[in-house]
Design an enzyme around this catalytic site. Structure first.
Site, PDB file in Angstrom:
ATOM      1  N   TYR A 174     -95.526  17.172 -50.205  1.00 59.05           N
ATOM      2  CA  TYR A 174     -96.217  15.708 -50.271  1.00 59.05           C
ATOM      3  C   TYR A 174     -96.766  15.569 -51.627  1.00 59.05           C
ATOM      4  CZ  TYR A 174     -96.358  13.701 -45.722  1.00 59.05           C
ATOM      5  OH  TYR A 174     -95.897  12.652 -44.501  1.00 59.05           O
TER       6      TYR A 174
ATOM      7  N   GLU B 130     -98.344  12.234 -52.359  1.00 52.72           N
ATOM      8  CA  GLU B 130     -99.093  11.003 -52.378  1.00 52.72           C
ATOM      9  C   GLU B 130     -99.824  10.728 -53.707  1.00 52.72           C
ATOM     10  OE1 GLU B 130    -101.212  10.030 -48.785  1.00 52.72           O
ATOM     11  OE2 GLU B 130     -99.479  10.317 -47.321  1.00 52.72           O
TER      12      GLU B 130
ATOM     13  N   ASP C 264     -83.829  -9.713 -58.321  1.00 52.07           N
ATOM     14  CA  ASP C 264     -83.445  -8.527 -57.441  1.00 52.07           C
ATOM     15  C   ASP C 264     -81.941  -8.020 -57.708  1.00 52.07           C
ATOM     16  OD1 ASP C 264     -82.518  -6.782 -55.502  1.00 52.07           O
ATOM     17  OD2 ASP C 264     -82.999  -7.993 -53.660  1.00 52.07           O
TER      18      ASP C 264
ATOM     19  N   THR D 155     -81.881  -1.302 -56.161  1.00 58.50           N
ATOM     20  CA  THR D 155     -81.385  -0.130 -55.457  1.00 58.50           C
ATOM     21  C   THR D 155     -81.182   0.834 -56.582  1.00 58.50           C
ATOM     22  OG1 THR D 155     -79.383  -0.791 -54.913  1.00 58.50           O
ATOM     23  CG2 THR D 155     -80.701  -1.277 -53.368  1.00 58.50           C
TER      24      THR D 155
ATOM     25  N   LYS E  68     -76.063   1.897 -55.550  1.00 58.67           N
ATOM     26  CA  LYS E  68     -74.988   0.796 -55.711  1.00 58.67           C
ATOM     27  C   LYS E  68     -74.255   1.236 -57.117  1.00 58.67           C
ATOM     28  CE  LYS E  68     -77.289  -2.234 -52.307  1.00 58.67           C
ATOM     29  NZ  LYS E  68     -77.603  -3.535 -51.930  1.00 58.67           N
TER      30      LYS E  68
ATOM     31  N   ARG F 291     -79.567   7.243 -52.548  1.00 60.44           N
ATOM     32  CA  ARG F 291     -80.019   6.082 -51.792  1.00 60.44           C
ATOM     33  C   ARG F 291     -81.671   6.149 -51.898  1.00 60.44           C
ATOM     34  NH1 ARG F 291     -76.108   4.720 -49.086  1.00 60.44           N
ATOM     35  NH2 ARG F 291     -76.961   2.862 -48.595  1.00 60.44           N
TER      36      ARG F 291
HETATM   37  C1  LIG Z   1     -78.663  -3.955 -50.878  1.00 60.00           C
HETATM   38  C2  LIG Z   1     -79.697  -4.881 -51.373  1.00 60.00           C
HETATM   39  C3  LIG Z   1     -80.910  -4.711 -51.143  1.00 60.00           C
HETATM   40  C4  LIG Z   1     -81.384  -3.907 -50.164  1.00 60.00           C
HETATM   41  O1  LIG Z   1     -81.221  -2.531 -50.159  1.00 60.00           O
HETATM   42  P1  LIG Z   1     -81.465  -1.279 -49.151  1.00 60.00           P
HETATM   43  O2  LIG Z   1     -81.788  -0.110 -49.992  1.00 60.00           O
HETATM   44  O3  LIG Z   1     -80.345  -1.344 -48.331  1.00 60.00           O
HETATM   45  O4  LIG Z   1     -82.693  -1.666 -48.333  1.00 60.00           O
HETATM   46  C5  LIG Z   1     -81.737  -5.700 -51.389  1.00 60.00           C
HETATM   47  N1  LIG Z   1     -81.513  -6.581 -52.212  1.00 60.00           N
HETATM   48  C6  LIG Z   1     -80.177  -6.940 -52.412  1.00 60.00           C
HETATM   49  C7  LIG Z   1     -79.784  -8.319 -53.182  1.00 60.00           C
HETATM   50  C8  LIG Z   1     -79.203  -6.024 -51.939  1.00 60.00           C
HETATM   51  O5  LIG Z   1     -77.926  -6.195 -52.281  1.00 60.00           O
END
Ligand SMILES: *Cc1c(COP(=O)(O)O)cnc(C)c1O
Length: 423
Positions: free
Chosen positions: A53, A55, A199, A225, A228, A234
């Site tokens: 942990y 935090e 984002d 993220t 990707k 992840r």
């Molecule tokens: C994949 C994605 C997310 C969210 O990702 P998770 O890890 O699946 O919650 C947020 N914004 C965009 C534009 C995405 O393509």
């Protein structure tokens, strides 16, 4: 990693893992939000860092015994700051959705107005969709694509911003095949006195490698993220201007999360290091070249691509002229060993469970070392599956699908992945 211990402790799970390893080795990963993490990333993910942990933040923990967790989190933060040129980075986010939740928590009050791209036009659920917390906590308004071009029309976004007067404008998408002009979005935000958040969950690797324009100079906050195009574990991160550092950190912990996943933060540190290495920039460039090669191959086969092509790692195929839904196309492709996802096209007449499109992407194929020639070939196989892989009534043509499946298998053998993983 399938080792003897797991086989002994939990043979049932070990069998599932072995089967999944075989699937990953022998199928083509065409889902643009997926990738193959490196052995080093997986080593960190599966490490003893899972046991603690921690935090709080480096030097300010709520638990004792965090000496090495401070070191590893600081390493991840420093590497991410250098990679993206960001003032401040928070690496504790479990997912992209939580990154967005924390960003809104820091920037907004419930009921504030958000202007973002709708899911139906390529945006993300967390950008204010009614079924998501974001659409229930905030008053969301959506901009769409230019109906003539299916591209962002910044004059239309500006017009809508003047009308809505949002507190926050979000730039970013999950299914948009073209460049996003963050500088222009900043001008729009400034004109109406809104914050700008990018984002970059999908395009983060391209951004890190300077293959896509960089939002960091233009935004109060950038979320992403790490699993990707960045090819890490992840998870997610938030970057922000120094002014927002405290608000963001508080929004993450204790705002929306408690204990961070330290083994994942360790893996993020590894991924940020890998992203600074020379080969990463070339990898990202090849992702784009491969996407363009795949797009051209599909165009040659008479497919319609939304906007006619791609600038990034993905494309949206409009299947309406092929008399097949996105759902059936994706199911047939899976039977042939090509794993893709169905996706809404702009103004799709079908619901999200059916869709009129698929959204192929090239990050995974490129990780395997495939290049333009393989993309050309894959485009032909996709065409064969969609043209000949069914009888027009939704029934698969087993013979055609089996033939393509075998060819896919052979290509996968030529571009092996996780070859040295124990199965
Ligand atoms: C994949 C994605 C997310 C969210 O990702 P998770 O890890 O699946 O919650 C947020 N914004 C965009 C534009 C995405 O393509």
């Amino acid at each position: 990693m399938i080792n003897r211990t797991l086989r002994q402790t939990d043979p049932e799970l070990a069998r599932i893992l072995a089967a999944e390893l075989e699937r990953q080795k022998t199928t083509l990963m065409l889902i643009p939000s997926e990738n193959y993490a490196s052995r080093a990333v997986m080593a960190a993910t599966g490490s003893i860092f899972t046991n603690k942990y921690a935090e709080g933040y480096p030097g300010r923990r709520y638990y004792n015994g965090c000496e090495y967790y401070d070191q590893l989190e600081q390493l991840a933060i420093d590497r991410a700051k250098r990679l993206f040129g960001a003032d401040h980075v928070n690496v504790q986010l479990h997912t992209g959705s939580q990154a967005n939740m924390a960003a809104y928590w820091a920037l907004l009050k419930p009921g504030d107005k958000i202007l973002a791209m709708s899911v139906a036009q390529g945006g993300h659920l967390t950008h204010g969709d009614k079924v998501n917390f974001s659409g229930q906590l905030y008053e969301t308004h959506f901009y769409g694509l230019d109906p003539e071009t299916d591209r962002l029309n910044y004059d239309m976004v500006a017009e809508q911003a003047r009308e809505v007067r949002p507190r926050l404008i979000i730039a970013g998408a999950s299914a948009y095949p073209r460049i996003i002009d963050f500088q222009r979005m900043r001008e729009i935000a400034d004109e109406v006195g809104a914050y700008l958040m990018a984002d970059i969950a999908h395009i983060v690797g391209l951004v890190a490698a300077e293959v896509h324009p960089d939002p960091v100079p233009y935004c109060e906050v950038v979320t992403s993220t790490t699993h990707k195009t960045l090819r890490g574990p992840r998870g997610a991160l938030i970057m922000c201007k120094e002014k927002w550092a405290t608000a963001i950190d508080r929004a993450v912990f204790p705002g929306v999360q408690a204990g961070p996943l330290m083994q994942i933060i360790a893996a993020k540190a590894v991924a940020f290091k890998e992203a600074q290495e020379f080969g990463f920039r070339e990898y990202q460039r090849q992702i784009v070249r491969n996407a363009q090669a795949l797009a051209n191959s599909l165009l040659e086969e008479g497919f319609t691509l939304v906007t006619g092509g791609t600038d990034n790692h993905l494309m949206l195929v409009d299947l309406r002229n092929k008399g097949i839904t996105g759902r059936l196309a994706a199911d047939l492709m899976e039977m042939a060993g090509m794993v893709v996802n169905k996706n809404l096209i702009p103004n799709d007449p079908l619901p999200p469970t059916e869709t009129s499109g698929i959204r192929p992407g090239t990050p995974g194929l490129t990780t395997r070392g495939m290049k333009e020639a393989e993309m050309h070939q894959i485009g032909k196989w996709i065409a064969r599956v969609i043209h000949e892989g069914h009888d027009g009534q939704g029934n698969p043509n087993e013979k055609v699908l089996a033939q393509v499946r075998q060819q896919v298998r052979e290509l996968c053998e030529m571009f092996p992945i996780y070859e040295d993983l124990e199965a």
